[in-house]
Every structure is written in structure tokens, then in C-alpha cells.
Design a protein around this motif. Structure first.
Motif, short mmCIF file in Angstrom:
data_model
loop_
_atom_site.label_atom_id
_atom_site.label_comp_id
_atom_site.label_asym_id
_atom_site.label_seq_id
_atom_site.Cartn_x
_atom_site.Cartn_y
_atom_site.Cartn_z
N ALA A 1 0.84 -1.20 0.00
CA ALA A 1 0.00 0.00 0.00
C ALA A 1 0.87 1.25 0.00
O ALA A 1 1.97 1.26 0.56
N CYS A 2 0.36 2.29 -0.64
CA CYS A 2 1.02 3.61 -0.63
C CYS A 2 -0.03 4.69 -0.44
O CYS A 2 -1.18 4.56 -0.89
N ASP A 3 0.36 5.77 0.23
CA ASP A 3 -0.48 6.96 0.40
C ASP A 3 0.10 8.09 -0.44
O ASP A 3 1.26 8.48 -0.27
N PHE A 4 -0.71 8.60 -1.36
CA PHE A 4 -0.28 9.68 -2.24
C PHE A 4 -0.84 10.99 -1.67
O PHE A 4 -2.02 11.29 -1.82
N MET A 5 0.03 11.76 -1.01
CA MET A 5 -0.40 12.93 -0.23
C MET A 5 -0.72 14.13 -1.12
O MET A 5 0.06 14.50 -2.01
N ARG B 1 -5.14 -3.98 -14.70
CA ARG B 1 -3.78 -4.09 -15.26
C ARG B 1 -2.70 -3.99 -14.19
O ARG B 1 -1.70 -4.71 -14.22
N LEU B 2 -2.92 -3.11 -13.19
CA LEU B 2 -1.91 -2.87 -12.16
C LEU B 2 -2.04 -3.78 -10.94
O LEU B 2 -1.17 -3.80 -10.09
N GLY B 3 -3.14 -4.53 -10.89
CA GLY B 3 -3.34 -5.40 -9.73
C GLY B 3 -3.75 -4.64 -8.49
O GLY B 3 -3.44 -5.05 -7.36
N ILE B 4 -4.49 -3.54 -8.67
CA ILE B 4 -4.93 -2.73 -7.53
C ILE B 4 -6.13 -3.40 -6.86
O ILE B 4 -7.07 -3.84 -7.54
N LYS B 5 -6.07 -3.48 -5.55
CA LYS B 5 -7.09 -4.17 -4.76
C LYS B 5 -8.19 -3.20 -4.30
O LYS B 5 -9.37 -3.49 -4.43
N TYR B 6 -7.79 -2.07 -3.73
CA TYR B 6 -8.78 -1.06 -3.35
C TYR B 6 -8.15 0.32 -3.23
O TYR B 6 -6.92 0.46 -3.09
N ILE B 7 -8.99 1.33 -3.32
CA ILE B 7 -8.60 2.74 -3.20
C ILE B 7 -9.46 3.37 -2.12
O ILE B 7 -10.68 3.13 -2.07
N ILE B 8 -8.85 4.19 -1.26
CA ILE B 8 -9.62 4.97 -0.28
C ILE B 8 -9.31 6.44 -0.51
O ILE B 8 -8.14 6.84 -0.57
N ILE C 1 -8.93 14.77 9.23
CA ILE C 1 -8.79 14.85 7.78
C ILE C 1 -7.94 13.71 7.25
O ILE C 1 -8.28 13.08 6.24
N THR C 2 -6.85 13.41 7.95
CA THR C 2 -5.96 12.33 7.51
C THR C 2 -6.61 10.96 7.65
O THR C 2 -6.59 10.15 6.72
N GLN C 3 -7.20 10.69 8.83
CA GLN C 3 -7.82 9.39 9.04
C GLN C 3 -9.00 9.15 8.11
O GLN C 3 -9.32 8.01 7.78
N ASN C 4 -9.64 10.23 7.69
CA ASN C 4 -10.75 10.11 6.75
C ASN C 4 -10.29 10.17 5.28
O ASN C 4 -11.12 10.19 4.38
N HIS C 5 -8.98 10.22 5.09
CA HIS C 5 -8.40 10.16 3.74
C HIS C 5 -8.86 11.31 2.84
O HIS C 5 -9.15 11.11 1.66
N PHE C 6 -8.91 12.51 3.42
CA PHE C 6 -9.18 13.69 2.60
C PHE C 6 -7.88 14.33 2.10
O PHE C 6 -7.89 15.12 1.15
N ASP C 7 -6.75 14.01 2.75
CA ASP C 7 -5.50 14.62 2.34
C ASP C 7 -4.57 13.66 1.58
O ASP C 7 -3.45 14.01 1.24
N HIS C 8 -5.04 12.44 1.34
CA HIS C 8 -4.23 11.52 0.57
C HIS C 8 -5.09 10.41 -0.05
O HIS C 8 -6.12 10.07 0.47
N HIS D 1 -5.21 6.61 -0.78
CA HIS D 1 -4.60 5.33 -0.37
C HIS D 1 -4.85 4.30 -1.46
O HIS D 1 -6.00 4.11 -1.89
N ILE D 2 -3.80 3.63 -1.89
CA ILE D 2 -3.93 2.58 -2.89
C ILE D 2 -3.27 1.31 -2.39
O ILE D 2 -2.09 1.33 -1.98
#
Length: 317
Positions: A241-245, A274-281, A304-311, A313-314
Motif C-alpha cells: 500500500a502507498c499513500d499519495f499525499m 492491469r496494475l493489480g490494484i485491490k482497493y482505493i480509499i 482529515i488524515t484518518q478520513n483520507h481527505f489529504d491523501h 490510499h492505494i
């Protein structure tokens, strides 16, 4: 002739006071019985907890089959448990309030006691003594706050109970919906077999490295891209998993950065196969390719962070 009963300067006929006190005690008892019968029994709460425990086990079994954590189910389960706890706490408050009113009414009757404030409203002159109706009204009003508290608690507890039932029903539905996707998910897992973390890439799997690099090339630069977290029991700890801020310091992104996050998440969905992505938040919603129905809302986690408004998540398989 009636024998008078006096408390200091208060003069109230004994027989009359007993009639009034008995009426108040009976009314309080009726209130307790009415409220109690309107609520579910305490025994109903463990059944809700047992149901959540059973559903939790189903989630764990599904996660084993589906290649990792199912955030959507975990989120709904969390909401159900919180609703059950709130219903339980309110039920305890309600029982305490019931017991207090019943005790006060019984004590007044058994001791033939008169509240101090009654002395202000009565006099030593028998002709000025309040009538039964006035005295009963005053005693009733003196407990008004407690009665209002019970009425409020009855409403709150019933609402919490219904909310808990609603969340449990939603969890059951979500589990069934995801369970229906077994054939498709098994095909995905066969296509995207598990990978080992790689030395030199921060412990990420090659699949996560590929997805990260492509998104960085298409949409970078980002303020930060955060991936592996040693000790995290979920996908970040497994290098998947990665977080794109889109902003820093827990602040809400600007409108342009929010639009940028929308574009990133849309790209991830479009190229998930194609990329094998499982989920996005993203923005307090989750898009899990293992379930149907597209984006689904998540509970408020408090920031904001815990609710994934600033990044964005993939996670990948």
C-alpha cells in the motif's frame, strides 16, 4: 376525627398525605414499568454482540480467501460495535434513572415524609393546607427533571438500539455482497499471486512499486508518497500500500489538489485490473475491486488524515 401529622410548621392530614404519596409512588412505578416494557430487555444486547462476534469471524475467513483485509467490512463492523456500546451505556443510565425515581417515591410514602419545599407552600392553619390535587401536582413537579431525564433516555436508548440493529443488518448485507464475488475474486487472486517484499524498495512488493512508479509518472510530483510502515498489521506493513499525499500537516487540500486526488483515484480505478490494484480509499470512501457497487462511504474516523481527505490510499494484491 383525623389525627393530624405535622412536620415542623407544616400541617398535613396524615390520611390525606398517605393518599397523595401513594398516588405519586404508584405513578412513578407505572412510569418505570411503562418505560421498561417499551425497551428491549438487557438480554437482547448480548445477542447483538454475539451476532457481531459471529460476523467478525466471517470477515476473518473472507479476508483469508480474498487476499488481505477488507476495509469496508472492518469499517461497518466498527460502526456496529460502537452503536452497540452506546445502546448498552444508555440502557444502564436509563435503569439508574428508573431506580432513582422509584426509590424516591417509595421513600416518601414509607416515611410519610414531606419535601422541604412543601413547607413553603403550606401553613399551620388547616384551612390553608393545599388540597390533594395541588399537593400531588407539586410533588410531581419536584421530580420533573428526573422524569424528563427518563423520557430523554428512553428516546436516546431506543434510537441507539435501532441504529445498532441497522449497522448489524448493513454488515450482514455487505458480507453477503462480497461473498457473492468469490468466483471473480479467486480469478483475480490467481492472476495476481502473492509477492515477496523486495530489499532496496523499502520492503514494497514489485506490484506496488510498479503501481507507485506509474502513478508518480502520470500525476507527480506529490508532496509525499508514503508506503511501507514496519509493524503495521495491514497492507502498509506488508509492502502492498502507498499513500499519495495531496496536502501536509493534516490540513484540507486546496480545491485544485482535491481535483488532483479525484484524477488519481479515477486513474487507479480505470487501470486496477492491469496494475493489480485491490482497493482505493479517498475522501472517506472506499472502492474495493473485490466487491460490487463502486464507491462506498466510510465512517468518520475523526480527522482529515484518518478520513483520507489529504491523501489517496492505494492497496494492491
Amino acid at each position: 376525627m383525623e389525627t393530624p401529622y405535622s412536620t415542623r410548621d407544616t400541617f398535613v392530614p396524615r390520611r390525606r398525605f398517605r393518599r397523595v404519596a401513594l398516588a405519586i409512588a404508584a405513578a412513578a412505578g407505572a412510569l418505570v414499568l411503562t418505560s421498561a416494557t417499551a425497551q428491549p430487555s438487557v438480554a437482547a444486547e448480548p445477542s447483538g454482540s454475539e451476532k457481531v462476534a459471529k460476523l467478525t469471524q466471517e470477515i476473518k475467513e473472507l479476508e483469508k480467501e480474498y487476499g488481505g483485509n477488507l476495509e469496508q467490512l472492518r469499517d461497518t463492523r466498527k460502526q456496529a460495535k460502537e452503536a452497540l456500546e452506546r445502546a448498552k451505556d444508555l440502557r444502564e443510565d436509563l435503569d439508574e434513572a428508573h431506580a432513582l425515581v422509584a426509590q424516591l417515591a417509595a421513600t416518601q410514602y414509607m416515611t410519610n415524609g414531606v419535601e422541604p419545599s412543601i413547607q413553603i407552600l403550606t401553613s399551620s392553619d388547616p384551612g390553608d393546607v393545599l388540597g390533594d390535587a395541588s399537593l400531588a401536582r407539586h410533588l410531581s413537579q419536584s421530580q420533573a427533571a428526573k422524569v424528563r431525564q427518563i423520557a430523554t433516555l428512553v428516546t436516546q436508548q431506543d434510537r441507539a438500539r435501532r441504529e445498532a440493529e441497522k449497522k448489524i443488518t448493513q454488515l450482514e448485507k455487505d458480507i453477503k455482497d462480497i461473498a457473492k464475488e468469490r468466483t471473480r475474486v479467486k480469478a483475480l487472486l490467481k492472476k495476481y499471486k502473492p509477492e515477496s517484499p523486495m530489499i532496496g524498495n523499502g520492503g514494497m512488493t514489485s506490484r506496488m512499486v510498479t503501481a507507485r512508479d506509474e502513478i508518480e509518472e502520470e500525476f507527480g510530483p506529490f508532496l509525499v508518497i508514503g508506503c511501507t510502515r514496519p509493524g503495521d498489521p495491514l497492507d502498509h506493513g506488508q509492502g502492498k500500500a502507498c499513500d499519495f499525499m495531496e496536502s501536509s500537516g493534516g490540513s484540507m487540500p486546496s480545491s485544485s489538489r482535491l481535483a488532483h486526488g479525484d484524477a488519481v483515484s479515477a486513474y487507479a480505478i480505470k487501470h486496477a485490473s492491469r496494475l493489480g490494484i485491490k482497493y482505493i480509499i479517498w475522501k472517506q470512501r472506499i472502492y474495493d475491486v473485490r466487491s460490487s457497487g463502486g464507491w462506498k462511504g466510510m465512517s468518520d474516523r475523526g480527522s482529515i488524515t484518518q478520513n483520507h481527505f489529504d491523501h489517496v490510499h492505494i492497496s494492491v494484491f
